[in-house]
Scaffold this motif. Structure first.
Motif, PDB file in Angstrom:
ATOM      1  N   ALA A 167       0.682  -1.266  -0.053  1.00  6.04           N
ATOM      2  CA  ALA A 167      -0.189   0.093   0.057  1.00  6.04           C
ATOM      3  C   ALA A 167       0.921   1.489   0.004  1.00  6.04           C
ATOM      4  N   GLU A 168       1.920   1.226   0.623  1.00  9.99           N
ATOM      5  CA  GLU A 168       2.898   2.316   0.902  1.00  9.99           C
ATOM      6  C   GLU A 168       3.372   2.737  -0.737  1.00  9.99           C
TER       7      GLU A 168
ATOM      8  N   GLY B 199       3.352   9.704  -9.905  1.00 11.69           N
ATOM      9  CA  GLY B 199       2.666   9.468 -11.374  1.00 11.69           C
ATOM     10  C   GLY B 199       3.861   8.462 -12.009  1.00 11.69           C
ATOM     11  N   GLY B 200       4.467   7.674 -11.289  1.00 14.34           N
ATOM     12  CA  GLY B 200       5.379   6.954 -11.760  1.00 14.34           C
ATOM     13  C   GLY B 200       7.088   7.157 -11.116  1.00 14.34           C
ATOM     14  N   MET B 201       7.643   6.055 -11.032  1.00 10.22           N
ATOM     15  CA  MET B 201       8.919   6.132 -10.129  1.00 10.22           C
ATOM     16  C   MET B 201       9.858   5.108 -10.475  1.00 10.22           C
ATOM     17  N   THR B 202      11.154   5.553 -10.774  1.00  8.49           N
ATOM     18  CA  THR B 202      12.253   4.362 -10.730  1.00  8.49           C
ATOM     19  C   THR B 202      12.275   3.628  -9.476  1.00  8.49           C
ATOM     20  N   ALA B 203      13.194   2.431  -9.443  1.00  9.98           N
ATOM     21  CA  ALA B 203      13.359   1.903  -8.357  1.00  9.98           C
ATOM     22  C   ALA B 203      14.440   2.831  -7.552  1.00  9.98           C
ATOM     23  N   PRO B 204      15.290   3.251  -8.038  1.00  9.56           N
ATOM     24  CA  PRO B 204      16.173   4.277  -7.063  1.00  9.56           C
ATOM     25  C   PRO B 204      15.250   5.256  -6.298  1.00  9.56           C
ATOM     26  N   GLN B 205      14.312   5.786  -6.970  1.00 11.63           N
ATOM     27  CA  GLN B 205      13.478   6.995  -6.556  1.00 11.63           C
ATOM     28  C   GLN B 205      12.777   6.445  -5.465  1.00 11.63           C
ATOM     29  N   LEU B 206      12.032   5.100  -5.729  1.00  9.32           N
ATOM     30  CA  LEU B 206      11.118   4.671  -4.712  1.00  9.32           C
ATOM     31  C   LEU B 206      12.053   4.311  -3.417  1.00  9.32           C
ATOM     32  N   GLY B 207      13.209   3.808  -3.799  1.00  9.20           N
ATOM     33  CA  GLY B 207      14.118   3.414  -2.503  1.00  9.20           C
ATOM     34  C   GLY B 207      14.236   4.608  -1.608  1.00  9.20           C
ATOM     35  N   ASP B 208      14.675   5.620  -2.278  1.00  8.71           N
ATOM     36  CA  ASP B 208      15.026   7.179  -1.518  1.00  8.71           C
ATOM     37  C   ASP B 208      13.768   7.582  -0.842  1.00  8.71           C
ATOM     38  N   ALA B 209      12.579   7.115  -1.433  1.00  7.80           N
ATOM     39  CA  ALA B 209      11.213   7.715  -0.579  1.00  7.80           C
ATOM     40  C   ALA B 209      10.768   7.054   0.407  1.00  7.80           C
ATOM     41  N   LEU B 210      11.336   5.326   0.354  1.00  5.47           N
ATOM     42  CA  LEU B 210      11.038   4.629   1.611  1.00  5.47           C
ATOM     43  C   LEU B 210      12.134   4.340   2.369  1.00  5.47           C
ATOM     44  N   GLY B 211      13.193   5.187   2.123  1.00  5.25           N
ATOM     45  CA  GLY B 211      14.452   4.706   2.947  1.00  5.25           C
ATOM     46  C   GLY B 211      14.829   3.431   3.119  1.00  5.25           C
ATOM     47  N   ILE B 212      14.809   2.878   2.037  1.00  3.99           N
ATOM     48  CA  ILE B 212      15.319   1.513   1.756  1.00  3.99           C
ATOM     49  C   ILE B 212      16.496   1.350   0.641  1.00  3.99           C
TER      50      ILE B 212
END
Length: 321
Positions: free
Chosen positions: A270-271, A280-293
Protein backbone atom coordinates in the motif's frame (compact mmCIF):
# COMPACT_ATOMS: atom_id res chain seq x y z
CA UNK A 1 47.12 -35.83 17.40
CA UNK A 2 44.89 -37.08 14.56
CA UNK A 3 41.71 -35.45 13.29
CA UNK A 4 39.15 -37.75 15.00
CA UNK A 5 40.88 -37.26 18.36
CA UNK A 6 40.75 -33.48 17.97
CA UNK A 7 37.06 -33.64 17.06
CA UNK A 8 36.35 -35.86 20.07
CA UNK A 9 38.11 -33.44 22.40
CA UNK A 10 36.18 -30.51 20.93
CA UNK A 11 32.90 -32.37 21.38
CA UNK A 12 33.63 -33.10 25.02
CA UNK A 13 34.60 -29.46 25.58
CA UNK A 14 31.29 -28.32 24.09
CA UNK A 15 29.35 -30.77 26.22
CA UNK A 16 31.00 -29.47 29.37
CA UNK A 17 30.44 -25.90 28.22
CA UNK A 18 26.71 -26.32 27.57
CA UNK A 19 25.73 -28.83 30.25
CA UNK A 20 24.84 -27.94 33.81
CA UNK A 21 27.76 -28.48 36.16
CA UNK A 22 27.21 -31.54 38.37
CA UNK A 23 26.80 -30.58 42.00
CA UNK A 24 26.17 -26.89 41.31
CA UNK A 25 23.75 -25.32 43.79
CA UNK A 26 20.33 -24.61 42.21
CA UNK A 27 19.27 -20.97 41.92
CA UNK A 28 16.01 -20.49 43.83
CA UNK A 29 14.11 -17.26 43.14
CA UNK A 30 11.03 -15.54 44.58
CA UNK A 31 7.89 -15.70 42.41
CA UNK A 32 6.55 -12.53 44.08
CA UNK A 33 9.46 -10.56 42.65
CA UNK A 34 8.90 -12.15 39.25
CA UNK A 35 5.31 -10.89 39.23
CA UNK A 36 6.54 -7.35 39.87
CA UNK A 37 8.83 -7.33 36.84
CA UNK A 38 7.92 -6.05 33.38
CA UNK A 39 8.53 -9.00 31.05
CA UNK A 40 10.01 -8.35 27.64
CA UNK A 41 7.50 -8.95 24.83
CA UNK A 42 8.11 -11.89 22.55
CA UNK A 43 10.04 -10.70 19.51
CA UNK A 44 8.55 -11.47 16.10
CA UNK A 45 10.68 -12.48 13.14
CA UNK A 46 7.56 -12.47 10.95
CA UNK A 47 4.78 -10.63 12.81
CA UNK A 48 1.80 -12.85 13.67
CA UNK A 49 3.54 -15.93 12.22
CA UNK A 50 7.11 -16.63 13.35
CA UNK A 51 8.61 -15.68 16.71
CA UNK A 52 11.97 -16.00 18.44
CA UNK A 53 12.94 -19.47 19.61
CA UNK A 54 13.44 -22.90 18.07
CA UNK A 55 11.00 -23.79 15.30
CA UNK A 56 10.35 -26.89 13.21
CA UNK A 57 8.95 -26.97 9.67
CA UNK A 58 7.67 -30.46 8.87
CA UNK A 59 6.41 -31.92 5.59
CA UNK A 60 6.73 -34.89 3.30
CA UNK A 61 9.47 -34.83 0.64
CA UNK A 62 8.78 -32.71 -2.47
CA UNK A 63 5.80 -30.90 -0.93
CA UNK A 64 7.51 -27.49 -1.00
CA UNK A 65 8.78 -26.93 2.53
CA UNK A 66 12.18 -25.68 1.29
CA UNK A 67 10.39 -23.18 -0.95
CA UNK A 68 8.33 -21.93 2.00
CA UNK A 69 11.30 -21.48 4.33
CA UNK A 70 13.29 -19.75 1.57
CA UNK A 71 10.31 -17.47 0.93
CA UNK A 72 10.44 -16.50 4.61
CA UNK A 73 14.24 -16.10 4.51
CA UNK A 74 14.04 -13.80 1.48
CA UNK A 75 11.30 -11.70 3.11
CA UNK A 76 13.37 -11.32 6.31
CA UNK A 77 16.62 -10.49 4.50
CA UNK A 78 14.95 -7.91 2.25
CA UNK A 79 12.44 -6.45 4.69
CA UNK A 80 9.62 -7.71 2.49
CA UNK A 81 6.26 -9.14 3.40
CA UNK A 82 4.64 -12.49 4.12
CA UNK A 83 0.91 -13.00 3.79
CA UNK A 84 0.00 -9.39 4.34
CA UNK A 85 2.47 -8.74 7.16
CA UNK A 86 5.45 -6.41 6.83
CA UNK A 87 8.63 -8.18 7.95
CA UNK A 88 11.34 -6.35 9.95
CA UNK A 89 14.60 -6.59 8.05
CA UNK A 90 17.33 -8.78 9.54
CA UNK A 91 20.20 -10.93 8.36
CA UNK A 92 19.62 -14.61 7.64
CA UNK A 93 21.95 -17.62 7.70
CA UNK A 94 20.84 -20.58 5.57
CA UNK A 95 22.46 -23.95 6.33
CA UNK A 96 21.19 -26.03 3.41
CA UNK A 97 22.68 -29.52 3.63
CA UNK A 98 20.48 -31.19 1.02
CA UNK A 99 21.37 -29.18 -2.05
CA UNK A 100 24.16 -27.65 -4.11
CA UNK A 101 24.65 -24.08 -5.29
CA UNK A 102 22.90 -24.67 -8.62
CA UNK A 103 19.75 -26.04 -7.00
CA UNK A 104 19.88 -23.45 -4.22
CA UNK A 105 19.93 -20.67 -6.80
CA UNK A 106 16.90 -22.20 -8.54
CA UNK A 107 15.05 -22.50 -5.22
CA UNK A 108 15.88 -18.88 -4.34
CA UNK A 109 14.43 -17.73 -7.65
CA UNK A 110 11.30 -19.82 -7.03
CA UNK A 111 11.00 -18.14 -3.64
CA UNK A 112 10.96 -14.71 -5.30
CA UNK A 113 14.62 -13.62 -5.15
CA UNK A 114 16.43 -12.46 -8.26
CA UNK A 115 18.80 -10.03 -6.54
CA UNK A 116 19.58 -9.52 -2.84
CA UNK A 117 21.68 -6.81 -1.24
CA UNK A 118 25.09 -8.32 -0.34
CA UNK A 119 25.56 -9.52 3.22
CA UNK A 120 21.92 -9.98 4.20
CA UNK A 121 21.32 -13.61 3.17
CA UNK A 122 24.27 -15.96 3.72
CA UNK A 123 24.33 -19.69 3.04
CA UNK A 124 26.40 -22.81 3.55
CA UNK A 125 25.99 -26.22 1.89
CA UNK A 126 28.35 -27.98 4.33
CA UNK A 127 28.37 -27.65 8.12
CA UNK A 128 29.65 -29.57 11.18
CA UNK A 129 27.18 -31.94 12.81
CA UNK A 130 25.74 -31.93 16.31
CA UNK A 131 27.38 -29.90 19.07
CA UNK A 132 30.20 -28.88 16.76
CA UNK A 133 27.56 -27.49 14.40
CA UNK A 134 25.80 -25.64 17.24
CA UNK A 135 29.11 -24.10 18.26
CA UNK A 136 29.75 -23.05 14.65
CA UNK A 137 26.33 -21.33 14.58
CA UNK A 138 27.16 -19.58 17.87
CA UNK A 139 30.44 -18.34 16.39
CA UNK A 140 28.62 -17.01 13.32
CA UNK A 141 26.11 -15.18 15.54
CA UNK A 142 28.92 -13.72 17.63
CA UNK A 143 30.62 -12.49 14.45
CA UNK A 144 27.42 -10.88 13.16
CA UNK A 145 24.73 -10.10 15.79
CA UNK A 146 22.41 -8.82 13.03
CA UNK A 147 21.64 -12.45 12.12
CA UNK A 148 18.19 -13.06 13.56
CA UNK A 149 17.08 -16.09 11.54
CA UNK A 150 19.01 -19.34 11.09
CA UNK A 151 17.56 -22.06 8.86
CA UNK A 152 18.78 -25.67 9.06
CA UNK A 153 17.69 -27.83 6.13
CA UNK A 154 17.46 -30.61 7.19
CA UNK A 155 17.58 -31.57 10.87
CA UNK A 156 18.55 -35.15 10.01
CA UNK A 157 21.69 -34.03 8.18
CA UNK A 158 22.63 -31.61 10.97
CA UNK A 159 22.26 -33.83 14.03
CA UNK A 160 24.94 -36.23 15.26
CA UNK A 161 24.80 -39.69 13.74
CA UNK A 162 25.26 -41.16 17.24
CA UNK A 163 26.43 -44.56 18.27
CA UNK A 164 23.05 -46.07 19.13
CA UNK A 165 23.72 -46.07 22.88
CA UNK A 166 20.79 -43.74 23.71
CA UNK A 167 17.08 -44.42 23.42
CA UNK A 168 15.21 -42.49 20.72
CA UNK A 169 13.69 -39.92 23.09
CA UNK A 170 17.03 -39.00 24.66
CA UNK A 171 18.76 -38.84 21.28
CA UNK A 172 16.07 -36.59 19.79
CA UNK A 173 16.06 -34.26 22.78
CA UNK A 174 19.85 -34.01 22.80
CA UNK A 175 19.78 -33.10 19.11
CA UNK A 176 17.46 -30.11 19.65
CA UNK A 177 18.07 -28.90 23.21
CA UNK A 178 21.40 -27.14 22.39
CA UNK A 179 19.70 -25.24 19.54
CA UNK A 180 16.87 -24.16 21.84
CA UNK A 181 19.43 -23.06 24.44
CA UNK A 182 21.18 -21.01 21.77
CA UNK A 183 17.92 -19.13 21.16
CA UNK A 184 17.46 -18.54 24.91
CA UNK A 185 20.96 -17.07 25.12
CA UNK A 186 20.26 -14.66 22.25
CA UNK A 187 16.92 -12.81 22.52
CA UNK A 188 15.36 -12.07 19.14
CA UNK A 189 16.89 -15.12 17.45
CA UNK A 190 14.86 -17.77 15.64
CA UNK A 191 16.29 -21.08 14.46
CA UNK A 192 14.06 -23.11 12.14
CA UNK A 193 14.87 -26.74 11.40
CA UNK A 194 13.34 -28.38 8.33
CA UNK A 195 12.25 -31.94 9.07
CA UNK A 196 10.33 -34.83 7.51
CA UNK A 197 7.05 -36.50 8.37
CA UNK A 198 6.71 -40.14 9.36
CA UNK A 199 5.10 -42.51 6.88
CA UNK A 200 2.02 -43.16 9.01
CA UNK A 201 0.34 -40.79 11.45
CA UNK A 202 -2.83 -40.40 13.49
CA UNK A 203 -5.38 -37.61 13.58
CA UNK A 204 -3.15 -35.24 15.58
CA UNK A 205 -0.78 -33.38 13.21
CA UNK A 206 1.96 -33.54 15.85
CA UNK A 207 1.89 -37.34 15.55
CA UNK A 208 3.07 -36.97 11.94
CA UNK A 209 6.52 -35.68 12.99
CA UNK A 210 9.21 -38.25 12.28
CA UNK A 211 10.90 -39.26 15.53
CA UNK A 212 9.98 -39.41 19.20
CA UNK A 213 7.82 -37.01 21.21
CA UNK A 214 10.99 -35.24 22.33
CA UNK A 215 11.24 -33.45 18.97
CA UNK A 216 7.93 -31.65 19.47
CA UNK A 217 8.67 -31.11 23.16
CA UNK A 218 11.99 -29.39 22.53
CA UNK A 219 10.62 -26.90 19.98
CA UNK A 220 8.97 -23.55 20.68
CA UNK A 221 6.96 -23.59 17.45
CA UNK A 222 5.96 -26.25 14.92
CA UNK A 223 4.75 -25.71 11.35
CA UNK A 224 3.32 -28.79 9.61
CA UNK A 225 2.58 -28.74 5.89
CA UNK A 226 0.12 -31.35 4.61
CA UNK A 227 -1.22 -32.29 1.23
CA UNK A 228 -4.49 -34.02 0.41
CA UNK A 229 -4.98 -34.33 -3.32
CA UNK A 230 -4.50 -30.87 -4.80
CA UNK A 231 -5.17 -29.09 -1.50
CA UNK A 232 -2.46 -27.96 0.94
CA UNK A 233 -2.73 -26.91 4.57
CA UNK A 234 -0.36 -25.40 7.11
CA UNK A 235 -0.90 -26.32 10.77
CA UNK A 236 0.87 -24.19 13.40
CA UNK A 237 1.37 -24.79 17.12
CA UNK A 238 3.66 -22.91 19.44
CA UNK A 239 4.30 -21.63 22.93
CA UNK A 240 3.77 -18.07 21.74
CA UNK A 241 0.98 -18.81 19.27
CA UNK A 242 -2.06 -16.86 20.46
CA UNK A 243 -4.33 -16.77 17.42
CA UNK A 244 -7.63 -18.62 17.44
CA UNK A 245 -6.84 -20.32 14.14
CA UNK A 246 -4.12 -22.94 13.87
CA UNK A 247 -4.74 -24.47 10.43
CA UNK A 248 -4.59 -22.49 7.18
CA UNK A 249 -5.26 -23.34 3.56
CA UNK A 250 -2.30 -22.44 1.36
CA UNK A 251 -1.65 -22.63 -2.36
CA UNK A 252 1.13 -22.12 -4.88
CA UNK A 253 1.24 -18.73 -6.54
CA UNK A 254 4.02 -18.18 -9.08
CA UNK A 255 6.26 -20.73 -7.38
CA UNK A 256 5.66 -19.32 -3.89
CA UNK A 257 3.12 -20.03 -1.20
CA UNK A 258 0.22 -17.78 -0.31
CA UNK A 259 -2.80 -18.00 1.94
CA UNK A 260 -6.03 -19.03 0.26
CA UNK A 261 -8.39 -16.04 0.63
CA UNK A 262 -5.48 -14.05 2.11
CA UNK A 263 -4.97 -10.30 1.66
CA UNK A 264 -4.20 -9.13 -1.87
CA UNK A 265 -1.55 -6.67 -0.72
CA UNK A 266 0.28 -5.73 2.46
CA UNK A 267 0.96 -2.46 4.25
CA UNK A 268 4.29 -2.33 2.38
CA UNK A 269 2.46 -2.74 -0.92
CA UNK A 270 0.00 0.00 0.00
CA UNK A 271 2.89 2.36 0.77
CA UNK A 272 4.48 1.66 -2.61
CA UNK A 273 1.20 2.18 -4.44
CA UNK A 274 0.68 5.48 -2.64
CA UNK A 275 4.11 6.82 -3.67
CA UNK A 276 3.69 5.67 -7.28
CA UNK A 277 0.24 7.22 -7.52
CA UNK A 278 1.36 10.58 -6.10
CA UNK A 279 4.46 10.76 -8.29
CA UNK A 280 2.77 9.43 -11.40
CA UNK A 281 5.53 6.83 -11.73
CA UNK A 282 8.96 6.24 -10.18
CA UNK A 283 12.18 4.36 -10.82
CA UNK A 284 13.37 1.80 -8.29
CA UNK A 285 16.12 4.15 -6.95
CA UNK A 286 13.57 6.95 -6.57
CA UNK A 287 11.20 4.66 -4.70
CA UNK A 288 14.05 3.43 -2.51
CA UNK A 289 14.86 7.03 -1.53
CA UNK A 290 11.20 7.73 -0.77
CA UNK A 291 10.86 4.62 1.39
CA UNK A 292 14.28 4.89 3.01
CA UNK A 293 15.39 1.46 1.75
CA UNK A 294 18.12 0.26 -0.60
CA UNK A 295 17.39 0.47 -4.33
CA UNK A 296 17.80 -3.31 -4.68
CA UNK A 297 15.16 -3.88 -2.00
CA UNK A 298 12.88 -1.38 -3.74
CA UNK A 299 13.32 -3.20 -7.04
CA UNK A 300 12.58 -6.57 -5.43
CA UNK A 301 9.42 -5.15 -3.89
CA UNK A 302 8.29 -3.74 -7.23
CA UNK A 303 9.05 -6.95 -9.08
CA UNK A 304 7.04 -9.05 -6.59
CA UNK A 305 4.13 -6.63 -6.90
CA UNK A 306 4.40 -6.81 -10.68
CA UNK A 307 3.99 -10.60 -10.52
CA UNK A 308 0.75 -10.09 -8.61
CA UNK A 309 -0.51 -7.51 -11.10
CA UNK A 310 -0.32 -4.53 -8.72
CA UNK A 311 2.24 -2.47 -10.68
CA UNK A 312 3.60 -2.31 -14.23
CA UNK A 313 6.84 -1.11 -15.82
CA UNK A 314 6.41 1.36 -18.66
CA UNK A 315 8.40 4.28 -20.04
CA UNK A 316 11.44 3.49 -17.85
CA UNK A 317 9.38 3.89 -14.68
CA UNK A 318 7.03 1.91 -12.47
CA UNK A 319 3.32 2.74 -12.34
CA UNK A 320 0.19 1.56 -10.56
CA UNK A 321 -1.59 -1.06 -12.68
Amino acid sequence: MNGPAVAEMATERLKRKRADRPGAAPLILDAAKLLMTNPQPVRAIVPKWLYEGLGLLVANPKVGKSTLILQIAVAVSTGGEIWGESVPRAKVLMIDLETNERRLRRKLEQAGATSIEPGWLSYATAWPRGLLGVDAIANALDSDPQIKLVVIDTLQRFRDVGGGRQNAYAADYEALAPLQQLCKERPGLAIVCVHHKRKSAGDDPIDSINGSAAIAGACDAIWIMSRKGAEYTLHIQGRDWERDEDTFAIERDGGRWRLVDGPRFSANDAEVLRHLEIAGGMTAPQLGDALGIHRVSAYERLRRMQERGLVRYSGEAWHVS
